[in-house]
Design a protein around this motif. Sequence first.
Motif, mmCIF file in Angstrom:
data_model
loop_
_atom_site.group_PDB
_atom_site.id
_atom_site.type_symbol
_atom_site.label_atom_id
_atom_site.label_comp_id
_atom_site.label_asym_id
_atom_site.label_seq_id
_atom_site.Cartn_x
_atom_site.Cartn_y
_atom_site.Cartn_z
ATOM 1 N N LEU A 33 17.356 -15.053 -9.562
ATOM 2 C CA LEU A 33 17.143 -15.223 -8.124
ATOM 3 C C LEU A 33 15.663 -15.104 -7.765
ATOM 4 N N ASN A 34 14.947 -14.221 -8.425
ATOM 5 C CA ASN A 34 13.500 -14.112 -8.180
ATOM 6 C C ASN A 34 12.770 -15.371 -8.635
ATOM 7 N N ALA A 101 26.394 -21.431 -4.190
ATOM 8 C CA ALA A 101 26.459 -22.128 -2.904
ATOM 9 C C ALA A 101 25.076 -22.230 -2.267
ATOM 10 N N LEU A 102 24.290 -21.177 -2.379
ATOM 11 C CA LEU A 102 22.933 -21.206 -1.832
ATOM 12 C C LEU A 102 22.077 -22.240 -2.562
ATOM 13 N N LEU A 122 13.971 -24.974 3.917
ATOM 14 C CA LEU A 122 13.596 -24.121 2.786
ATOM 15 C C LEU A 122 13.308 -22.691 3.244
ATOM 16 N N GLY A 123 12.750 -22.540 4.449
ATOM 17 C CA GLY A 123 12.535 -21.202 4.996
ATOM 18 C C GLY A 123 13.847 -20.471 5.228
ATOM 19 N N ARG A 128 17.937 -16.395 3.263
ATOM 20 C CA ARG A 128 19.246 -16.076 2.683
ATOM 21 C C ARG A 128 19.090 -15.559 1.257
ATOM 22 N N LEU A 129 18.134 -16.128 0.540
ATOM 23 C CA LEU A 129 17.891 -15.702 -0.837
ATOM 24 C C LEU A 129 17.385 -14.264 -0.888
ATOM 25 N N ASP A 130 16.557 -13.888 0.075
ATOM 26 C CA ASP A 130 16.071 -12.507 0.120
ATOM 27 C C ASP A 130 17.230 -11.512 0.243
#
Length: 163
Positions: A33-34, A101-102, A122-123, A128-130
């Motif tokens: 994820l990072n 899904a993300l 993308l922002g 959501r990724l954070d």
Amino acid sequence: MPLKIFGCLLLVAAAFSTGALLSKRLYRRRDFLNRFKTFLQALKTQLRFHGGDIFSLVNSCIGQSQLPMMFVSDEKPFEICWNEAAECIPHSFSLTGNDIALIRDCGSQLGKTDLEGQLSHLGLIEARLDSLIAEAGESIGKKSRLYKTMGFFVGASAAILLL
């Protein structure tokens, strides 16, 4: 008797190793994820300053972030190629359904809108990724030590029963 003790020690070691491997999978998810976050940041920069073909931008950003995704441009639309690449992510990263899904959502709007639309998309994905990265960190904090401890105690319990 020494052979029995040696077998019990091997049993404890095997159970502990299993717990350690399960613990390591949690770290692999967070690391992936990072890397994906690094990919998103590079892609935003490339879009903002270089523009160009979305296929070449994504391929260069995948290379920069060292993502284990295979993305090739075909005669297919971008979104289909992106979803195929998302499906080919190795299972060893233990990504959850929300993670996949993300990743799919990330490719759904790329190349379809204007520059500002893509950057805002993308922002949103990055925000959501954070939260997923924070969740992965909490999961490591809660489960990593538990997996190792449970592996040891399951092995020790089985060894005691065999003695």
